[in-house]
Design an enzyme around this catalytic site. Sequence first.
Site, PDB file in Angstrom:
ATOM      1  N   TYR A  41     -11.211 -24.448  53.221  1.00 32.72           N
ATOM      2  CA  TYR A  41     -12.581 -24.952  53.243  1.00 32.72           C
ATOM      3  C   TYR A  41     -13.457 -24.189  52.252  1.00 32.72           C
ATOM      4  CZ  TYR A  41     -11.884 -27.777  57.428  1.00 32.72           C
ATOM      5  OH  TYR A  41     -11.454 -28.731  58.313  1.00 32.72           O
TER       6      TYR A  41
ATOM      7  N   CYS B 131     -12.563 -20.379  52.448  1.00 37.45           N
ATOM      8  CA  CYS B 131     -11.207 -20.152  51.936  1.00 37.45           C
ATOM      9  C   CYS B 131     -10.309 -19.470  52.959  1.00 37.45           C
ATOM     10  CB  CYS B 131     -11.249 -19.347  50.639  1.00 37.45           C
ATOM     11  SG  CYS B 131     -12.201 -20.157  49.337  1.00 37.45           S
TER      12      CYS B 131
ATOM     13  N   GLY C 112     -10.256 -24.036  42.977  1.00 39.11           N
ATOM     14  CA  GLY C 112      -9.359 -24.951  43.675  1.00 39.11           C
ATOM     15  C   GLY C 112      -8.978 -26.067  42.724  1.00 39.11           C
TER      16      GLY C 112
ATOM     17  N   ARG D 297      -7.236 -31.231  46.430  1.00 37.19           N
ATOM     18  CA  ARG D 297      -7.067 -29.942  45.751  1.00 37.19           C
ATOM     19  C   ARG D 297      -6.357 -28.953  46.662  1.00 37.19           C
ATOM     20  NH1 ARG D 297      -9.978 -26.431  48.431  1.00 37.19           N
ATOM     21  NH2 ARG D 297     -11.974 -27.021  49.360  1.00 37.19           N
TER      22      ARG D 297
END
EC number: 2.3.1.181
Length: 264
Positions: A117, A224, A195, A113
């Site tokens: 993280y 993120c 995501g 995706r």
Amino acid sequence: MPTGKLRQKPPYAAIMTNSPVTPSTETQQPKRYARFLPQEADAPPVEWLITEGLTDYEEALAFMEARVQAIREGTASELVWLVEHPPLYTAGTSANAEDLLTPDRFPVFNTGRGGEYTYHGPGQRVAYVMLDLKRRREDVRAFVASLEQWIIETLAAFNIKGERREDRVGVWVVRPEKPRLADGSMCEDKIAAIGIRLRRWVSFHGIAINVEPDLSHYGGIVPCGISEHGVTSLVDLGLPVTMGDVDVALGKAFESVFGPRQTK
């Protein structure tokens, strides 16, 4: 939560696609994409599946891969699959290794995706969204904006004002009761992440809404890639809601944004 400066990244960084993306002059106005309905009036409803308990992440990936292939071949219907996972971290295609602060804390999975993280775990509702965008609109940014709208309408059912940010994919909640940031701006916490990946215009992966996860588990990553803002959940905001309550709200909001669904 880790502190530091917000690392700038382009809007819609949580997208990974091997489908062609056609630029649009309208994509700077996500509110115009509040609905992402099928083009055919007689389009079949989207299958809606809820799995109880905790779902193994690798099994979920294998299931999505197979289902996406079947949707592409026309042998399976579109699907939204609601699950919870045991505690784990996932790394998107833009993940920075430095953002994995405690690599031995939970299992870490590299995924296809988009994004960086993120954390999944009990108390978080993950919705895997497998839709054929050819039946709706071949516009990735419009699709992401519609996912945000779906989350925003879900939160509104609990009188929570979720907001989108042009430079940060996901849905955010302003926290006026918290101290302001160093630049004087209002504190904001992320309540839902997005995501996705597209394979020949069929989507998979999806969204994650924090209902009542252990928020301390986010401390092992920079979520993120954004360290300036924190994370929150519905329960953290003072709402005694259950996962079932959220599922009902998700279902109603989905029909508003994406069209009919069918439960089995």
